[in-house]
Design an enzyme around this catalytic site. Structure first.
Site, PDB file in Angstrom:
ATOM      1  N   GLY A   1       0.940  -1.331  -0.204  1.00 21.95           N
ATOM      2  CA  GLY A   1      -0.067  -0.111  -0.443  1.00 21.95           C
ATOM      3  C   GLY A   1       1.231   1.447  -0.133  1.00 21.95           C
TER       4      GLY A   1
ATOM      5  N   ARG B   1      13.956   9.660  -1.990  1.00 22.34           N
ATOM      6  CA  ARG B   1      14.470  11.320  -2.248  1.00 22.34           C
ATOM      7  C   ARG B   1      16.300  10.668  -1.398  1.00 22.34           C
ATOM      8  NH1 ARG B   1      14.672  15.925   0.320  1.00 22.34           N
ATOM      9  NH2 ARG B   1      15.728  17.237  -0.694  1.00 22.34           N
TER      10      ARG B   1
ATOM     11  N   ARG C   1       0.907  -4.556  -6.001  1.00 23.10           N
ATOM     12  CA  ARG C   1       0.619  -5.770  -5.381  1.00 23.10           C
ATOM     13  C   ARG C   1       1.089  -6.961  -5.996  1.00 23.10           C
ATOM     14  NH1 ARG C   1      -0.949  -4.404   0.164  1.00 23.10           N
ATOM     15  NH2 ARG C   1      -2.390  -2.798   0.355  1.00 23.10           N
ATOM     16  N   PHE C   2       2.307  -7.523  -5.400  1.00 20.43           N
ATOM     17  CA  PHE C   2       2.554  -8.747  -6.831  1.00 20.43           C
ATOM     18  C   PHE C   2       3.302  -9.760  -5.397  1.00 20.43           C
ATOM     19  CE2 PHE C   2       6.459 -10.398  -9.096  1.00 20.43           C
ATOM     20  CZ  PHE C   2       5.667 -10.741 -10.106  1.00 20.43           C
TER      21      PHE C   2
ATOM     22  N   ASP D   1       4.395  -4.833   6.297  1.00 29.90           N
ATOM     23  CA  ASP D   1       5.542  -5.762   6.856  1.00 29.90           C
ATOM     24  C   ASP D   1       5.794  -7.051   5.595  1.00 29.90           C
ATOM     25  OD1 ASP D   1       2.634  -5.874   6.719  1.00 29.90           O
ATOM     26  OD2 ASP D   1       1.894  -6.669   8.599  1.00 29.90           O
TER      27      ASP D   1
ATOM     28  N   THR E   1       4.255   3.103   5.539  1.00 30.30           N
ATOM     29  CA  THR E   1       3.084   2.311   5.740  1.00 30.30           C
ATOM     30  C   THR E   1       1.825   2.955   6.239  1.00 30.30           C
ATOM     31  OG1 THR E   1       1.083   0.499   6.165  1.00 30.30           O
ATOM     32  CG2 THR E   1       3.248   0.734   7.520  1.00 30.30           C
TER      33      THR E   1
ATOM     34  N   ASP F   1      -0.527   2.203   8.360  1.00 29.37           N
ATOM     35  CA  ASP F   1      -0.729   1.352   9.206  1.00 29.37           C
ATOM     36  C   ASP F   1      -0.208   0.884  10.463  1.00 29.37           C
ATOM     37  OD1 ASP F   1      -2.636   0.459   7.595  1.00 29.37           O
ATOM     38  OD2 ASP F   1      -1.444  -1.414   7.099  1.00 29.37           O
TER      39      ASP F   1
ATOM     40  N   ASP G   1       1.588  -0.857  11.929  1.00 31.08           N
ATOM     41  CA  ASP G   1       1.799  -2.309  11.947  1.00 31.08           C
ATOM     42  C   ASP G   1       3.324  -2.988  12.137  1.00 31.08           C
ATOM     43  OD1 ASP G   1       1.831  -2.221   9.224  1.00 31.08           O
ATOM     44  OD2 ASP G   1       0.213  -3.605   9.135  1.00 31.08           O
TER      45      ASP G   1
ATOM     46  N   ARG H   1     -17.867  15.499  13.832  1.00 38.11           N
ATOM     47  CA  ARG H   1     -18.425  16.118  14.789  1.00 38.11           C
ATOM     48  C   ARG H   1     -19.463  17.240  14.740  1.00 38.11           C
ATOM     49  NH1 ARG H   1     -16.747  16.559  20.112  1.00 38.11           N
ATOM     50  NH2 ARG H   1     -14.541  15.147  19.439  1.00 38.11           N
TER      51      ARG H   1
ATOM     52  N   MET I   1      -8.621   2.901   8.812  1.00 43.07           N
ATOM     53  CA  MET I   1      -7.825   2.245   8.281  1.00 43.07           C
ATOM     54  C   MET I   1      -6.793   1.633   9.624  1.00 43.07           C
ATOM     55  SD  MET I   1      -7.041   2.500   4.350  1.00 43.07           S
ATOM     56  CE  MET I   1      -7.877   2.065   2.501  1.00 43.07           C
ATOM     57  N   GLY I   2      -5.797   0.289   8.874  1.00 41.48           N
ATOM     58  CA  GLY I   2      -4.687   0.181   9.939  1.00 41.48           C
ATOM     59  C   GLY I   2      -4.569  -1.837   9.667  1.00 41.48           C
ATOM     60  N   ARG I   3      -5.198  -2.030   9.128  1.00 49.04           N
ATOM     61  CA  ARG I   3      -5.671  -3.777   9.281  1.00 49.04           C
ATOM     62  C   ARG I   3      -5.194  -4.191  10.732  1.00 49.04           C
ATOM     63  NH1 ARG I   3      -2.958  -6.591   4.236  1.00 49.04           N
ATOM     64  NH2 ARG I   3      -1.791  -4.892   3.003  1.00 49.04           N
TER      65      ARG I   3
ATOM     66  N   LYS J   1     -25.396  13.813  26.679  1.00 48.37           N
ATOM     67  CA  LYS J   1     -24.386  14.036  25.758  1.00 48.37           C
ATOM     68  C   LYS J   1     -25.268  13.860  24.256  1.00 48.37           C
ATOM     69  CE  LYS J   1     -19.642  10.705  26.221  1.00 48.37           C
ATOM     70  NZ  LYS J   1     -18.637  12.374  25.862  1.00 48.37           N
TER      71      LYS J   1
ATOM     72  N   ARG K   1     -24.811   6.761  11.613  1.00 51.03           N
ATOM     73  CA  ARG K   1     -24.735   6.566  10.392  1.00 51.03           C
ATOM     74  C   ARG K   1     -23.078   5.997  10.591  1.00 51.03           C
ATOM     75  NH1 ARG K   1     -27.139  10.400   7.446  1.00 51.03           N
ATOM     76  NH2 ARG K   1     -29.445  10.106   7.635  1.00 51.03           N
TER      77      ARG K   1
HETATM   78  P1  ATP Z   1       1.020  -2.626   3.587  1.00 53.31           P
HETATM   79  O1  ATP Z   1       0.846  -3.002   5.030  1.00 53.31           O
HETATM   80  O2  ATP Z   1       0.692  -1.155   3.887  1.00 53.31           O
HETATM   81  O3  ATP Z   1      -0.532  -2.859   2.990  1.00 53.31           O
HETATM   82  P2  ATP Z   1       2.621  -4.178   2.445  1.00 53.31           P
HETATM   83  O4  ATP Z   1       4.332  -3.842   2.290  1.00 53.31           O
HETATM   84  O5  ATP Z   1       2.419  -5.167   4.082  1.00 53.31           O
HETATM   85  O6  ATP Z   1       1.826  -3.039   2.815  1.00 53.31           O
HETATM   86  P3  ATP Z   1       1.387  -6.160   1.004  1.00 53.31           P
HETATM   87  O7  ATP Z   1       0.518  -6.323  -0.008  1.00 53.31           O
HETATM   88  O8  ATP Z   1       0.875  -7.614   2.314  1.00 53.31           O
HETATM   89  O9  ATP Z   1       1.769  -4.687   2.132  1.00 53.31           O
HETATM   90  O10 ATP Z   1       2.999  -6.922   0.519  1.00 53.31           O
HETATM   91  C1  ATP Z   1       3.256  -6.566  -1.142  1.00 53.31           C
HETATM   92  C2  ATP Z   1       3.815  -7.053  -1.281  1.00 53.31           C
HETATM   93  O11 ATP Z   1       4.928  -7.811  -0.830  1.00 53.31           O
HETATM   94  C3  ATP Z   1       3.217  -8.498  -2.022  1.00 53.31           C
HETATM   95  O12 ATP Z   1       2.393  -7.918  -2.792  1.00 53.31           O
HETATM   96  C4  ATP Z   1       4.129  -9.461  -2.421  1.00 53.31           C
HETATM   97  O13 ATP Z   1       5.377  -8.607  -3.726  1.00 53.31           O
HETATM   98  C5  ATP Z   1       4.853  -8.854  -1.257  1.00 53.31           C
HETATM   99  N1  ATP Z   1       5.433 -10.258  -0.787  1.00 53.31           N
HETATM  100  C6  ATP Z   1       4.448 -10.161   0.869  1.00 53.31           C
HETATM  101  N2  ATP Z   1       4.428 -11.105   1.133  1.00 53.31           N
HETATM  102  C7  ATP Z   1       4.669 -12.166   0.818  1.00 53.31           C
HETATM  103  C8  ATP Z   1       5.583 -13.561   0.656  1.00 53.31           C
HETATM  104  N3  ATP Z   1       5.597 -14.067   2.091  1.00 53.31           N
HETATM  105  N4  ATP Z   1       6.627 -13.845   0.063  1.00 53.31           N
HETATM  106  C9  ATP Z   1       7.554 -13.458  -1.314  1.00 53.31           C
HETATM  107  N5  ATP Z   1       6.801 -11.520  -0.952  1.00 53.31           N
HETATM  108  C10 ATP Z   1       5.889 -11.629  -0.503  1.00 53.31           C
END
Ligand code: ATP
Length: 319
Positions: free
Chosen positions: A11, A21, A72-73, A103, A125, A127, A129, A154, A169-171, A213, A243
């Site tokens: 994210g 930079r 995300r991959f 993470d 991030t 979050d 976290d 408010r 947010m924050g997962r 309140k 709401r």
């Molecule tokens: P945010 O918490 O802000 O969403 P993030 O880095 O935790 O950020 P993720 O989508 O969990 O976001 O991870 C980012 C990318 O890191 C994944 O899309 C993937 O390419 C790679 N990744 C995540 N977990 C693994 C893993 N166990 N092994 C290898 N690559 C990973």
């Protein structure tokens, strides 16, 4: 080392540009060549890598998002895909990689490190976290965005004697919700750390109404429950209009605050320092105002974020 790479992954978060930079400018000042990888691990796998110079990072310190792009991959979990990524880095002669992300991105960096390719992780991030740091890059900016939204809620909640539920947010980390609640003066905080206890929440809201309140703001971390259903439940039980507002992706955008720009710049420069000292497989943090680094594998496998019981106590006293 002579050449380093940098990528942003997962994210996006305000301040990622400032971190890139920081890496680029600090790297150049050490006489290194710096390469940008586009769209995170996906671009790394597809060999979308370009050399960056001083002006590649001009006018980005104030911009949200990440000019390198992020992705995300999930395919990166596959060892063969990672081996190809390392091969691509080697083609360019890049000796080490700085990964800016959450993470999940650290997991990718950890796996590359385990395969013998040195990576440094920077916590980027909203979050907050990530273990091993008090604050992640982007958290403070997101916090300000959330507070701004709560202030607006408010005004309107108070005028209509309404109960507002705001989903933050924050997962699986309640820091953003907790700190926004204190700064925004929310009446009720529900986070993964506190858990959701509907009857208890209802009793507290009723007690507030009894005390006179005019409105109530309930802040809740995402992924805990369906907030629209929670709103219906509270409305039915209290007779007060309720709401739910899901803040969503607006929390991820916007100009980074001074705090995040400075944190990102410090971390970027520190990552280069570590690489110059021959360190690899580390993740960078700020703890008690000082730059620190931890073993990236240890950080993921063993280190836990502390629960801010001190802040929950403060929040409890002030409501
Ligand atoms: P945010 O918490 O802000 O969403 P993030 O880095 O935790 O950020 P993720 O989508 O969990 O976001 O991870 C980012 C990318 O890191 C994944 O899309 C993937 O390419 C790679 N990744 C995540 N977990 C693994 C893993 N166990 N092994 C290898 N690559 C990973």
């Amino acid at each position: 080392i002579k050449k380093i790479g940098v990528l942003t992954s997962g994210g996006d978060a305000p301040g990622m540009n400032a971190a890139i930079r920081g890496v680029v400018r600090a790297g150049l000042s050490e006489g290194l060549e710096v390469y940008g990888v586009y769209d995170g691990y996906q671009g790394l796998h597809q060999n979308r890598i370009q050399k960056l110079d001083r002006s590649s990072v001009s006018d980005v310190i104030n911009r949200g998002g990440t000019f390198l792009g992020s992705a995300r991959f999930p395919e990166f979990r596959d060892e063969k895909v990672r081996a190809q990524a390392i091969e691509n880095l080697k083609i360019h002669g890049i000796d080490a990689l700085v990964v800016i992300g959450g993470d999940g991105s650290y997991m990718g960096a950890k796996k590359l490190t385990e395969m013998g390719y040195p990576c440094i992780g920077l916590p980027g991030t909203i979050d907050n976290d990530v273990a091993g740091t008090d604050y992640t890059i982007g958290f403070m900016t997101a916090l300000n965005t959330v507070i701004d939204a709560i202030d607006r809620l408010r005004d309107t909640s108070s005028s209509h004697q309404r109960i507002s539920i705001v989903e933050v947010m924050g997962r699986h980390c309640g820091d953003l919700t907790l700190m926004a609640s204190i700064a925004g003066g929310c009446e009720y905080i529900i986070t993964p750390e506190t858990g959701l206890h509907k009857e208890q929440l209802l009793a507290k809201i009723k007690e507030g109404i009894y005390k006179g309140k005019k409105h109530a703001i309930v802040a809740i971390t995402e992924l805990m429950t369906d907030v629209n259903q929670l709103a219906k439940y509270i409305e039915t039980e209290t007779g007060r209009e309720t709401r739910a507002t899901v803040l969503g992706h607006i929390q991820r955008g916007g100009q980074p605050t001074a705090f995040d720009r400075i944190l990102a710049s410090r971390m970027g420069a520190y990552a280069v320092d570590l690489l110059m000292q021959g360190e690899g497989g580390r993740c960078v943090g700020v703890q008690n105002e000082k730059m620190v680094h931890h073993d990236i594998i240890d950080a993921i496998e063993n280190m836990k974020r502390p629960v801010r019981t001190d802040l929950y106590k403060v929040a409890d006293k002030l409501f």
